[in-house]
Design an enzyme around this catalytic site. Structure first.
Site, PDB file in Angstrom:
ATOM      1  CE  LYS A  63       4.586   7.615   6.851  1.00  0.00           C
ATOM      2  NZ  LYS A  63       5.218   8.540   5.915  1.00  0.00           N
ATOM      3  CG  HIS A  73       9.632   5.269   8.147  1.00  0.00           C
ATOM      4  ND1 HIS A  73       9.715   6.624   7.925  1.00  0.00           N
ATOM      5  CD2 HIS A  73       8.721   4.794   7.277  1.00  0.00           C
ATOM      6  CE1 HIS A  73       8.869   6.946   6.964  1.00  0.00           C
ATOM      7  NE2 HIS A  73       8.252   5.861   6.550  1.00  0.00           N
ATOM      8  CD  GLU A 101       7.807   9.668   8.200  1.00  0.00           C
ATOM      9  OE1 GLU A 101       7.173   9.003   9.032  1.00  0.00           O
ATOM     10  OE2 GLU A 101       7.364   9.896   7.043  1.00  0.00           O
ATOM     11  CD  GLU A 106       8.809   3.792   3.085  1.00  0.00           C
ATOM     12  OE1 GLU A 106       7.618   3.629   2.789  1.00  0.00           O
ATOM     13  OE2 GLU A 106       9.173   4.352   4.129  1.00  0.00           O
ATOM     14  N   GLY A 137       5.245  11.140   1.245  1.00  0.00           N
ATOM     15  CA  GLY A 137       4.316  12.192   1.636  1.00  0.00           C
ATOM     16  C   GLY A 137       4.342  13.409   0.724  1.00  0.00           C
ATOM     17  CB  SER A 139       3.686   9.435  -3.199  1.00  0.00           C
ATOM     18  OG  SER A 139       4.093  10.493  -2.348  1.00  0.00           O
TER      19      SER A 139
HETATM   20  P1  13P Z   1       3.288   8.016   1.898  1.00  0.00           P
HETATM   21  O1  13P Z   1       2.623   6.824   1.256  1.00  0.00           O
HETATM   22  O2  13P Z   1       2.345   8.861   2.693  1.00  0.00           O
HETATM   23  O3  13P Z   1       4.126   8.763   0.928  1.00  0.00           O
HETATM   24  O4  13P Z   1       4.301   7.407   2.988  1.00  0.00           O
HETATM   25  C1  13P Z   1       5.156   6.400   2.611  1.00  0.00           C
HETATM   26  C2  13P Z   1       5.810   5.879   3.827  1.00  0.00           C
HETATM   27  O5  13P Z   1       6.636   6.538   4.430  1.00  0.00           O
HETATM   28  C3  13P Z   1       5.416   4.545   4.292  1.00  0.00           C
HETATM   29  O6  13P Z   1       6.264   4.104   5.296  1.00  0.00           O
END
Ligand code: 13P
Length: 254
Positions: free
Chosen positions: A11, A94, A96, A166, A172, A212
């Protein structure tokens, strides 16, 4: 048998120097991996990280690309640029980026097609929000997202794509999906791939879990039959934790 693939998604973390330090610590720890190992890093980290891992089994990816070859697209980065600095993979869609940067199923599809045409391996992300899971919409949503992302691909090209399931509520948050939830939804995604491209493609395509996933829960997730690896956020920023996840994936390879 599908070869597992563990990919780190850094990220917006780590400067080039910090990234280089992290991968240098990782090289020895994952040298014997039986799975594919990838780190998807910020654009400016790609060149130094690729140089640091040259000749090792660690591969480098980006976290986004544009779907045009070149031109007046201020602030964007092209597939040719990514490849020129050593990226082989690219994360597309993703959650995000869908949430904060207006990425849509349509742009995800354009980027997936463009990445493949230009020799990059796409890691395409799909997943539902908590409200969507609670409303029983997960299966329909992830099936639709996967079909939209892979629209227009040949079965042969679809087999090259990595899908990352995901669930947004697990990213997160420290709240991972249970092994069974992750396995079941990944099975649904594989079913959608079978509907679109046939059984052979569905059996060959690799589907990761992300959200996570860490050094503690990775063994259980990796043992599940549908789960072919992980897309790792927070835990990919620590060489020790990331290497434990790589080892858990390697353990599933006969
Ligand atoms: P986390 O492992 O921090 O939860 O993030 C997962 C993620 O978004 C990987 O692309």
């Amino acid at each position: 048998m599908r070869k597992p693939i563990i990919a780190g998604n850094w990220k917006m973390n780590l400067t080039p120097l910090e990234g280089e330090t992290l991968v240098k610590a990782l090289i020895e720890k994952v040298a014997d991996a039986k799975c594919d190992v990838v780190v998807c890093v910020p654009f400016v980290d790609i060149a130094p990280v690729a140089a640091a891992v040259k000749g090792t089994n660690i591969h480098v990816g980006a976290q986004n690309l544009h779907f045009k070859k070149s031109g007046a697209y201020t602030g964007e980065v092209s597939a040719d640029m990514l490849k020129a600095v050593g990226a082989e993979y690219v994360i597309i869609g993703h959650s995000e980026r869908r949430q904060y940067f207006a990425e849509t199923d349509e742009t995800v599809n354009l980027k997936t097609l463009f990445a493949l045409e230009n020799g990059l391996i796409p890691i395409v992300c799909v997943g539902e929000s908590l409200a969507q899971r609670d409303a029983g919409e997960t299966d329909g949503l992830v099936s639709m997202q996967v079909k939209a992302a892979l629209k227009g691909l040949s079965a042969q090209d679809a087999q090259k794509v990595i899908i990352a399931y995901e669930p947004i509520w697990a990213i997160g948050t420290g709240r991972t999906a249970t092994n069974e939830q992750a396995d079941e939804t990944i099975g649904v995604i594989r079913g959608a791939v079978a509907e679109a491209f046939g059984q052979e493609t569905a059996e060959k395509i690799r589907i990761q879990y992300g959200g996570s996933m860490n050094a503690k829960n990775c063994q259980g997730l990796m043992q599940m039959p549908q789960i072919d690896g992980g897309l790792i956020g927070g835990a990919s920023l620590k060489a020790e934790d990331f290497s434990i996840i790589v080892a858990a994936a390697s353990d599933t390879v006969a």
